[in-house]
Scaffold this motif. Sequence first.
Motif, short mmCIF file in Angstrom:
data_model
loop_
_atom_site.label_atom_id
_atom_site.label_comp_id
_atom_site.label_asym_id
_atom_site.label_seq_id
_atom_site.Cartn_x
_atom_site.Cartn_y
_atom_site.Cartn_z
N THR A 285 -8.35 8.53 1.08
CA THR A 285 -8.10 7.46 0.12
C THR A 285 -8.24 7.95 -1.31
O THR A 285 -8.84 9.00 -1.57
N SER B 259 -4.69 5.71 2.25
CA SER B 259 -4.54 4.59 1.34
C SER B 259 -4.40 5.12 -0.07
O SER B 259 -5.36 5.59 -0.67
N SER C 142 -2.37 0.23 -3.92
CA SER C 142 -1.16 -0.56 -3.71
C SER C 142 -0.48 -0.89 -5.03
O SER C 142 -1.11 -0.90 -6.08
N LEU D 114 -0.72 4.09 7.31
CA LEU D 114 -1.32 3.41 6.17
C LEU D 114 -2.51 2.59 6.65
O LEU D 114 -2.51 2.07 7.77
N ALA D 115 -3.52 2.46 5.80
CA ALA D 115 -4.71 1.70 6.19
C ALA D 115 -4.33 0.27 6.56
O ALA D 115 -4.82 -0.28 7.55
N SER D 116 -3.43 -0.32 5.78
CA SER D 116 -3.04 -1.70 6.08
C SER D 116 -2.32 -1.79 7.42
O SER D 116 -2.44 -2.79 8.13
N GLU E 176 0.84 -1.19 0.00
CA GLU E 176 0.00 0.00 0.00
C GLU E 176 0.88 1.25 0.00
O GLU E 176 1.91 1.28 0.69
N GLU F 118 -9.59 0.37 -1.93
CA GLU F 118 -8.91 -0.25 -0.79
C GLU F 118 -9.16 0.54 0.49
O GLU F 118 -9.34 -0.03 1.56
N GLY F 119 -9.15 1.88 0.36
CA GLY F 119 -9.35 2.74 1.52
C GLY F 119 -10.77 2.62 2.06
O GLY F 119 -10.99 2.70 3.27
#
Lengths: 911, 94
Positions: A309, A387, A390, A286-288, A271, A313-314
């Motif tokens: 974002t 995010s 990625s 990071l979101a992850s 990401e 993904e976000g």
Amino acid sequence: MAERRLAQRQGELIDRSQEVSFQWEGREVTGYAGDTIASALYAAGTRVFSRSFKYHRPRGLMCCSGQCPNCLVEVDGQPTVRACMTPVEQGMDVKHLNAWPSLQRDFLHLVGRLTPSFGMQVGFYYKTFIHPRRAWPLYEKILRNAAGLGKLDPEHRRTERFDKVHRHVDVLVIGGGEAGLEAAAEAAEQGRHVALVEEGLALGGQLAWGGPRSNGRLTALIERVNAAGVEILQPAYAGGVYEGLLVPVFQGRTMHRFRPAELVIATGSIEQPLVFGNNDLPGVMLASGARRLVNQFRLMPWEQAVVLTSSDEGLAAALDLADGGVNVLAVADSRRGADGSAIEDAGIEYLAGFQPWQAKGSKAVTGVVVTRDGEHRTLACDLLVMSGGSVGQTALVSQGGGGIRYDRDQRRYVPDSLPDGMRVVGAAAGSAAAAGAVPAQAPKTGCKQVVCFCEDVTTKDIALSLDEGFSSLELSKRYTTVTMGPCQGRMCHRNSGLVIADQLGLDPDSQRVGVTTSRPPHNPTSFSLLAARGYEPVKRTSTHHWHAEHGGKMLWAGDWKRPYDYGDGDSEVDAVHESLGLIDVSTLGKLIVRGPDAAAFLERLYPNRFGDMKLARVRYGIVCGDDGSIIDDGTVARLSEQEYYVTTTSSGAGGMEQWFTWWNAVWKMDCEIVNVTSTIAAFNLAGPNARTALSTLTDFDLSNEAFPYLGAGHAQIAGVPCLVLRIGFVGELGYELHLPAAAGEHLWEKLMEAGEPHAVKPFGLEPQRVLRLEKMHIIVGQDTNAESNPLEAGMPWIVKLDKESDWIGRYAIEWYKRRGNRLTLVGWEAQNGGVPIEGTQVVGADGQPAGRITSSRFSRRLGKAIGIAWLPVEQSEEGTAIRISDPKGSTIPATVTHKAFYDPDGERLRS
Amino acid sequence: MSFILSCPNCGPRAVDEYAYGGEVTERARTSGDERALFHYLYFRTNTGGDQREWWFHSSGCREWFQAERNTTRNEVLQVARPGELAPSREPAGG
């Protein structure tokens, strides 16, 4: 510590029944077994983990997966340990790396605050600190102190052993995410031997940190992999992919050199951060990373979150965080047309088309400004989850020879052509559903917008590099060092390309921005692993333990251990001259040349003549390269019509075996060469009493008439079959005994016993060097170098230019002979007490270097310094006065001599 | 360099088991032609392409052999005992 932890849930990595305590900055912190250093510290309320490389800005957790540099710490004296990848251990001592006096109050941060007036942009110190020039060493000292990550303790010594292991498997899978596990299981189920490498603490990749919904799928997959017998290396990482699919895998203290038949790259995707003002403040994550904290360590990442974002993904991350117990206030999506209904359904404010402008706060996030069409909105929050989509991790693909192309539809780089034996699966292959959208261009906020977190490179630095003419990604990289830090571009590769495209007015979706070259190592790697033990074992002679037990100062001589002396080198020299000495010369190279063509072969290999040698005789020979240079020397004994026994120098043994066998491969003569160096021990019994002592152990007739100087013969000595060579490297009557190594210790002890009435002394390498120098015997490689030919080295008598056969070195030496000698190897003696150092210069009449000292020792017996030197022919006459330079400033007067210093006529040798 | 090289005696092994012995050259057999002598002694063609070379299997059978190798791709085209390499293939398109 309990208050940051969320309720227990399936899929968490921590064991709440087991507490682990360790030190952080000198105070005790307690976490759970299964915590990383980072998660335990975060649970205890730590937000600042490090200071940035250049500006010393406070940095907190961002990726929580070992990709970014933000949580590098020192653990038990070892710098640059990734806190988010290192499990906590009871009692470990964890410290910050690069702040002074403390992480919270870092004086060096002021440097960054002064930036506008100070001009501390990229390349600043090359420009700023060159005036006045002589002050640079001072500037450099200060700058070096401020920069860098941690300090190495020069006194620190590794006590652990590091190893290399060669591994051959059918399939090596790099990456233990969903795609990697599947590929590994599939291959193993077909009966292939599969090894899988995972760098994280948990298998499963996104299945492991993506929330409870995927728990069932992950459990099933891991069961399948285990049932299929996949070998799992974890935590371990692939350091690169080299030619022929050689993959070094680093695990703990071992480097596995994997050579798989098939290599599966399943490295997944990473990401990307977003670029906006103060995007590096603690609390911007990071979101992850936030999802890892929530789902794997059950940590509340902080109280009030805003999600920024540019991709779906976000949106998924926002829902997962809310589900995990995080209070998500709003989601700002830089896209206008995306579907945010799921966010709104979850009761979260959805701001379509808003892109991040800048984060607010000084030590940690207190809010964020987002913007759309000139409209600014400020949201208060203490956690910013970003995010940027990625990107597939294709670095190992290109290192292994694969091609990478930009895919416009996916908006990412994907593998194109692959080398034989390589396969790419999962997100690294570009198959992941979520494509990374290109974020809108970086805003002009006036505060720092970090592109490269490792090296503190901002959008302004990149713009400056382009202005100064570094007008492409590769050039800008070299100037700004973007992508060159510990993360190797994982966090900044894509964003730096986007910033450059923006600055140059390129379409960010075009191929034209390009990619930087990926090089190994792919991860930070300890030198200890690269310098792991080699495969060359130490060589010990058959009498090694005797030497060690009798005061022998053992030192390295090539691969061998040999005694330097036994404590009193001078008396060892005296013993050889006056009565008797014994030296272990088993390290000499020993070759047997046998066959109908053995004589003809040696005739072709040496400048000497060997075909005319009588049986049971030994002769000194030198070996030349085809360029006429001396490459080795030793003795050659003729044992029978068709068999010769050749000795070489100790260091030349392996090389001479190669040299002999090479020429025989060229000529294909009817003879064989066998290297018997390690199976044959050799001792030299030398001194005026050598004959008397040796004759008590053998019936062999040692009289001078029956066995004269340069004789060779087989004898039983103390019951041991020996080849006896009567040679005199050390200048006294001597017998060199060659015997089966297994009987070495027995014979050595017998010889010492037999010598007892004569006060025999064992002598080491150093006394031998003195003794040989007194005889002006050269040591190849010390007194000669790659330019030394036998004519100039004072051995024209060895060179038989009238030999009918061709021989190695002949034509070059013919040429040297026509040209005439320029230099010559001579002896010298200095009587004023000074002992020149070896390698020093001979000073000519004009004060310029005229020659070179190759050997120098003080001979007690002769009462003067003696040695060997290369001199110009015109200064090499017997009796010429020369001056030898001395590091103390003066010169040492010396006299040239051509004859051996000791026993010049060799009467003692022949006695 | 980490390519695989096949020893005629031992079979395919990693290249770090071997010692490189240089290009297969023709030995100059006179000192009269100085240029030819020095060329043989000090010049190498350093081919970027197919090259014949000597290899010594130092960590194996300790025998010499010859290989033909493409030096830019490190592709080993053939290996043989000394003097037994087959004639080189025709250059592509030639």
